[in-house]
Design a protein around this motif. Structure first.
Motif, PDB file in Angstrom:
ATOM      1  N   ALA A  52       0.839  -1.211   0.000  1.00  0.00           N
ATOM      2  CA  ALA A  52       0.000   0.000   0.000  1.00  0.00           C
ATOM      3  C   ALA A  52       0.867   1.253   0.000  1.00  0.00           C
ATOM      4  O   ALA A  52       1.949   1.286   0.583  1.00  0.00           O
ATOM      5  CB  ALA A  52      -0.912   0.007   1.225  1.00  0.00           C
ATOM      6  N   LYS A  53       0.346   2.277  -0.641  1.00  0.00           N
ATOM      7  CA  LYS A  53       0.953   3.604  -0.613  1.00  0.00           C
ATOM      8  C   LYS A  53       0.238   4.358   0.514  1.00  0.00           C
ATOM      9  O   LYS A  53      -0.978   4.560   0.453  1.00  0.00           O
ATOM     10  CB  LYS A  53       0.744   4.284  -1.964  1.00  0.00           C
ATOM     11  N   CYS A  54       0.992   4.741   1.561  1.00  0.00           N
ATOM     12  CA  CYS A  54       0.393   5.320   2.766  1.00  0.00           C
ATOM     13  C   CYS A  54       0.732   6.798   2.928  1.00  0.00           C
ATOM     14  O   CYS A  54       1.805   7.249   2.531  1.00  0.00           O
ATOM     15  CB  CYS A  54       0.886   4.577   4.005  1.00  0.00           C
ATOM     16  N   LEU A  55      -0.181   7.524   3.543  1.00  0.00           N
ATOM     17  CA  LEU A  55      -0.005   8.929   3.877  1.00  0.00           C
ATOM     18  C   LEU A  55      -0.291   9.072   5.365  1.00  0.00           C
ATOM     19  O   LEU A  55      -1.343   8.639   5.841  1.00  0.00           O
ATOM     20  CB  LEU A  55      -0.978   9.785   3.066  1.00  0.00           C
ATOM     21  N   ASP A  56       0.661   9.643   6.108  1.00  0.00           N
ATOM     22  CA  ASP A  56       0.511   9.808   7.550  1.00  0.00           C
ATOM     23  C   ASP A  56       0.519  11.303   7.876  1.00  0.00           C
ATOM     24  O   ASP A  56       1.562  11.953   7.846  1.00  0.00           O
ATOM     25  CB  ASP A  56       1.647   9.086   8.276  1.00  0.00           C
ATOM     26  N   LEU A  57      -0.668  11.842   8.161  1.00  0.00           N
ATOM     27  CA  LEU A  57      -0.824  13.263   8.484  1.00  0.00           C
ATOM     28  C   LEU A  57      -0.618  13.462   9.978  1.00  0.00           C
ATOM     29  O   LEU A  57      -1.023  12.620  10.775  1.00  0.00           O
ATOM     30  CB  LEU A  57      -2.213  13.731   8.074  1.00  0.00           C
ATOM     31  N   PHE A  58       0.012  14.571  10.360  1.00  0.00           N
ATOM     32  CA  PHE A  58       0.294  14.844  11.767  1.00  0.00           C
ATOM     33  C   PHE A  58       1.096  13.670  12.348  1.00  0.00           C
ATOM     34  O   PHE A  58       0.743  13.095  13.365  1.00  0.00           O
ATOM     35  CB  PHE A  58      -1.009  15.055  12.560  1.00  0.00           C
ATOM     36  N   THR A  59       2.169  13.304  11.685  1.00  0.00           N
ATOM     37  CA  THR A  59       2.902  12.068  11.959  1.00  0.00           C
ATOM     38  C   THR A  59       3.379  11.930  13.396  1.00  0.00           C
ATOM     39  O   THR A  59       3.329  10.836  13.956  1.00  0.00           O
ATOM     40  CB  THR A  59       4.101  11.932  10.998  1.00  0.00           C
ATOM     41  N   SER A  61       5.326  10.903  16.280  1.00  0.00           N
ATOM     42  CA  SER A  61       6.404   9.960  16.593  1.00  0.00           C
ATOM     43  C   SER A  61       6.762   9.052  15.417  1.00  0.00           C
ATOM     44  O   SER A  61       7.815   8.425  15.425  1.00  0.00           O
ATOM     45  CB  SER A  61       5.989   9.086  17.774  1.00  0.00           C
ATOM     46  N   GLY A  62       5.857   8.929  14.451  1.00  0.00           N
ATOM     47  CA  GLY A  62       6.085   8.007  13.342  1.00  0.00           C
ATOM     48  C   GLY A  62       5.691   6.577  13.660  1.00  0.00           C
ATOM     49  O   GLY A  62       5.918   5.666  12.868  1.00  0.00           O
ATOM     50  N   SER A  63       5.074   6.379  14.795  1.00  0.00           N
ATOM     51  CA  SER A  63       4.700   5.042  15.241  1.00  0.00           C
ATOM     52  C   SER A  63       3.878   4.281  14.188  1.00  0.00           C
ATOM     53  O   SER A  63       4.157   3.118  13.884  1.00  0.00           O
ATOM     54  CB  SER A  63       3.912   5.151  16.548  1.00  0.00           C
ATOM     55  N   LEU A  64       2.868   4.943  13.629  1.00  0.00           N
ATOM     56  CA  LEU A  64       2.017   4.283  12.628  1.00  0.00           C
ATOM     57  C   LEU A  64       2.761   4.078  11.306  1.00  0.00           C
ATOM     58  O   LEU A  64       2.649   3.029  10.675  1.00  0.00           O
ATOM     59  CB  LEU A  64       0.741   5.101  12.407  1.00  0.00           C
ATOM     60  N   SER A  65       3.538   5.064  10.901  1.00  0.00           N
ATOM     61  CA  SER A  65       4.284   4.973   9.636  1.00  0.00           C
ATOM     62  C   SER A  65       5.298   3.849   9.646  1.00  0.00           C
ATOM     63  O   SER A  65       5.355   3.040   8.709  1.00  0.00           O
ATOM     64  CB  SER A  65       5.024   6.282   9.359  1.00  0.00           C
ATOM     65  N   PHE A  66       6.125   3.802  10.685  1.00  0.00           N
ATOM     66  CA  PHE A  66       7.169   2.781  10.723  1.00  0.00           C
ATOM     67  C   PHE A  66       6.579   1.388  10.896  1.00  0.00           C
ATOM     68  O   PHE A  66       7.097   0.415  10.348  1.00  0.00           O
ATOM     69  CB  PHE A  66       8.199   3.104  11.812  1.00  0.00           C
ATOM     70  N   GLU A  67       5.464   1.293  11.620  1.00  0.00           N
ATOM     71  CA  GLU A  67       4.782  -0.005  11.747  1.00  0.00           C
ATOM     72  C   GLU A  67       4.259  -0.454  10.384  1.00  0.00           C
ATOM     73  O   GLU A  67       4.391  -1.622  10.008  1.00  0.00           O
ATOM     74  CB  GLU A  67       3.640   0.096  12.758  1.00  0.00           C
ATOM     75  N   ALA A  68       3.667   0.481   9.629  1.00  0.00           N
ATOM     76  CA  ALA A  68       3.149   0.148   8.289  1.00  0.00           C
ATOM     77  C   ALA A  68       4.269  -0.329   7.376  1.00  0.00           C
ATOM     78  O   ALA A  68       4.126  -1.338   6.667  1.00  0.00           O
ATOM     79  CB  ALA A  68       2.443   1.363   7.685  1.00  0.00           C
ATOM     80  N   ARG A  71       5.455  -3.778   8.187  1.00  0.00           N
ATOM     81  CA  ARG A  71       4.495  -4.827   7.821  1.00  0.00           C
ATOM     82  C   ARG A  71       4.230  -4.913   6.315  1.00  0.00           C
ATOM     83  O   ARG A  71       3.277  -5.561   5.899  1.00  0.00           O
ATOM     84  CB  ARG A  71       3.184  -4.593   8.566  1.00  0.00           C
ATOM     85  N   GLY A  72       5.057  -4.257   5.514  1.00  0.00           N
ATOM     86  CA  GLY A  72       4.975  -4.478   4.072  1.00  0.00           C
ATOM     87  C   GLY A  72       4.353  -3.395   3.227  1.00  0.00           C
ATOM     88  O   GLY A  72       4.122  -3.603   2.033  1.00  0.00           O
ATOM     89  N   ALA A  73       4.083  -2.224   3.795  1.00  0.00           N
ATOM     90  CA  ALA A  73       3.587  -1.125   2.962  1.00  0.00           C
ATOM     91  C   ALA A  73       4.646  -0.772   1.926  1.00  0.00           C
ATOM     92  O   ALA A  73       5.846  -0.874   2.193  1.00  0.00           O
ATOM     93  CB  ALA A  73       3.257   0.090   3.825  1.00  0.00           C
ATOM     94  N   ASP A  74       4.214  -0.372   0.744  1.00  0.00           N
ATOM     95  CA  ASP A  74       5.135  -0.005  -0.324  1.00  0.00           C
ATOM     96  C   ASP A  74       5.894   1.272   0.006  1.00  0.00           C
ATOM     97  O   ASP A  74       7.097   1.375  -0.200  1.00  0.00           O
ATOM     98  CB  ASP A  74       4.365   0.180  -1.642  1.00  0.00           C
ATOM     99  N   SER A  75       5.174   2.274   0.525  1.00  0.00           N
ATOM    100  CA  SER A  75       5.795   3.560   0.848  1.00  0.00           C
ATOM    101  C   SER A  75       4.923   4.302   1.848  1.00  0.00           C
ATOM    102  O   SER A  75       3.728   4.021   1.974  1.00  0.00           O
ATOM    103  CB  SER A  75       5.961   4.412  -0.414  1.00  0.00           C
ATOM    104  N   VAL A  76       5.556   5.251   2.548  1.00  0.00           N
ATOM    105  CA  VAL A  76       4.829   6.124   3.463  1.00  0.00           C
ATOM    106  C   VAL A  76       5.338   7.548   3.271  1.00  0.00           C
ATOM    107  O   VAL A  76       6.540   7.785   3.232  1.00  0.00           O
ATOM    108  CB  VAL A  76       5.004   5.723   4.945  1.00  0.00           C
ATOM    109  N   THR A  77       4.385   8.477   3.155  1.00  0.00           N
ATOM    110  CA  THR A  77       4.697   9.900   3.152  1.00  0.00           C
ATOM    111  C   THR A  77       4.262  10.439   4.505  1.00  0.00           C
ATOM    112  O   THR A  77       3.090  10.319   4.874  1.00  0.00           O
ATOM    113  CB  THR A  77       3.947  10.625   2.017  1.00  0.00           C
ATOM    114  N   MET A  78       5.220  10.980   5.263  1.00  0.00           N
ATOM    115  CA  MET A  78       4.960  11.492   6.610  1.00  0.00           C
ATOM    116  C   MET A  78       4.950  13.018   6.581  1.00  0.00           C
ATOM    117  O   MET A  78       5.852  13.632   6.012  1.00  0.00           O
ATOM    118  CB  MET A  78       6.053  11.030   7.569  1.00  0.00           C
ATOM    119  N   ILE A  79       3.938  13.607   7.217  1.00  0.00           N
ATOM    120  CA  ILE A  79       3.801  15.057   7.299  1.00  0.00           C
ATOM    121  C   ILE A  79       3.834  15.452   8.774  1.00  0.00           C
ATOM    122  O   ILE A  79       2.966  15.041   9.544  1.00  0.00           O
ATOM    123  CB  ILE A  79       2.478  15.550   6.670  1.00  0.00           C
TER     124      ILE A  79
END
Length: 190
Positions: A52-59, A61-68, A71-79
């Motif tokens: 999945a291509k993920c977008l993390d708004l109001f990132t 700590s990055g907890s959700l982004s790094f977990e994604a 677990r195999g997400a294709d990419s994460v954009t953190m804001i």
């Protein structure tokens, strides 16, 4: 004046970087998603996360982004608006070698105001009591940030009650933990 702020960490629960602890700066208003909530959310997302291509708004700590990513997400954009928090995200990205993570040190609403690219999974965990959700929902839809069947995770203060989401966002799962209500919505093409 003494600095009473404590530095903490977030733990990656599962996947490629399982058990890794990443440092987090103690920034005012930062509330890393607890392990218990995170485990529930990622159980909900299990089938939708791979590649999945993920977008993390109001990132934060990055907890959700790094977990994604773990677990195999294709990419994460953190804001993330806070400079210290964004710098720590960049350090953590480099530490674990998450080359598929992009970090933008900017305001989430400003970022969403530009034309976007569709994302499969969006994490929305804004600062509490700032009334940001309605603007976020509108900008996601108006500027092309959501894939046709995107999954949207929202973490908000329990006192908000029911959210006024777009009519083609369907509540899939919902739980509360303490003062936090967390929800997963599935989007259908409008």
């Amino acid at each position: 004046m003494p600095n009473n702020r404590r530095e903490g960490f977030v733990r990656i629960i599962s996947g490629r970087w399982r058990g890794r602890k990443l440092p987090v700066h103690d920034v005012e208003g930062l509330r890393p998603t607890t392990d218990r909530v995170k485990e529930t959310v990622f159980n909900w997302l299990a089938q939708d996360l791979y590649e999945a291509k993920c977008l993390d708004l109001f990132t934060g700590s990055g907890s959700l982004s790094f977990e994604a990513l773990s677990r195999g997400a294709d990419s994460v954009t953190m804001i993330e608006l806070d400079k210290k928090a964004a710098d720590q995200l960049e350090k953590n990205r480099a530490t674990i070698g998450a080359d598929n993570a992009t970090i933008h040190n900017t305001d989430s609403l400003k970022f969403l105001s530009q034309p976007g690219t569709p994302h499969d999974v969006v994490f929305i965990d804004p600062p509490f009591r700032k009334n940001l959700l309605q603007d976020v929902f509108s900008l996601l839809e108006e500027n092309g940030w959501l894939a046709p069947h995107a999954i949207i995770y929202i973490e908000a203060e329990k006192e908000l009650g029911e959210l006024d989401t777009p009519s083609h966002w369907h509540l899939h799962r919902e739980k509360t933990a303490g003062q936090v209500c967390y929800r997963l919505f599935e989007r259908e093409e409008a």
